[in-house]
Design an enzyme around this catalytic site. Sequence first.
Site, PDB file in Angstrom:
ATOM      1  N   ASP A  54      -7.309  37.763 -15.509  1.00  0.00           N
ATOM      2  CA  ASP A  54      -7.798  36.583 -16.217  1.00  0.00           C
ATOM      3  C   ASP A  54      -7.693  36.761 -17.719  1.00  0.00           C
ATOM      4  OD1 ASP A  54      -8.844  33.983 -16.113  1.00  0.00           O
ATOM      5  OD2 ASP A  54     -10.892  34.677 -16.403  1.00  0.00           O
ATOM      6  N   GLN A  61      -2.451  30.122 -12.721  1.00  0.00           N
ATOM      7  CA  GLN A  61      -3.736  29.568 -13.140  1.00  0.00           C
ATOM      8  C   GLN A  61      -3.512  28.258 -13.886  1.00  0.00           C
ATOM      9  OE1 GLN A  61      -6.200  30.849 -16.742  1.00  0.00           O
ATOM     10  NE2 GLN A  61      -7.253  31.963 -15.099  1.00  0.00           N
ATOM     11  N   SER A  79     -10.988  28.233 -17.422  1.00  0.00           N
ATOM     12  CA  SER A  79     -10.150  28.375 -16.233  1.00  0.00           C
ATOM     13  C   SER A  79     -10.618  27.392 -15.166  1.00  0.00           C
ATOM     14  CB  SER A  79     -10.231  29.806 -15.682  1.00  0.00           C
ATOM     15  OG  SER A  79      -9.827  30.738 -16.659  1.00  0.00           O
TER      16      SER A  79
END
Length: 296
Positions: free
Chosen positions: A211, A285, A235
């Site tokens: 991430d 993502q 996110s």
Amino acid sequence: MTDNSDPADLVAGLLRLLDVADGGSGDHFIGARKPGGAGRVFGGQVIGQALASAERTVPDDRPVHSLHAYFLRGGNDDYAIDFEVMRDLDGGSFANRRVVASQQGKPILTMVASFHKREPGMEHADEMPQVPEPESLRREADLRAEYAHKVPERLRHVMLTPRPIELRPVEAQHWMGGPPREPLSHTWMRAVAPLPDDPKIHRAVLAYASDMTLLSTATLPHAISWTKGNMMGASLDHAIWFHDDFRADEWLLYVCDSPWAGRARGFNRGRIFTREGKLVANVAQEGLIRPLTKKP
């Protein structure tokens, strides 16, 4: 300027964070809060803890091969996280688990993970891009210390907080104040100290680290950055495909690109290679990248 944090202590803290506790039943686990955390929970932490919870319910001969997560609400560093695991499938070759992460009775993340017994098959893979070796690059921690004065004072603690993951970026970072550029980045990463040999730990650490740097890729062609206070970023979902074995305490190259952004969202992709050039994971993502006309 460098920090004086003990790398072994930083990694020990990360391992404690990712080592979920038994919640009193076979499918209920508790993820610890980050010591000293203040604000929104880092998304990689929730994913790593959710994966650790799911893996507790699956035999060791079925390693995870993919996970797909949706962030529903921002987590709060003031509270531990509850994880409920649902055993949707235990087949001959595959197992499937659903995980719901909650705080104060409200879900903050849902995740589905699939596990597959190892078996032989056809093989092909992308080649690793040619980039400078990590030893020739500066630590991102040193770069952050050098550029922290350019960031609004309220954000400097985020810039300067020591991390258990060492990053060495190939290109200049968006917070350095450079001009817009192609949405492509290359970053070497590894845990700052040795990890135990358990492959589950290395997968959880990689899930945590995946991430990092990813969402900002979609902002690179645009004059927006969280460090400038002219965007709201978060996110929205996160997916990882684990292809092969690796060690998260050895150098891994994270290659990120963003093929699309629009409607206040940005889509990002990541490929993770070992130093020897083996492709071990892919990441995807989509994130919120909402431009702001004034600082929030």
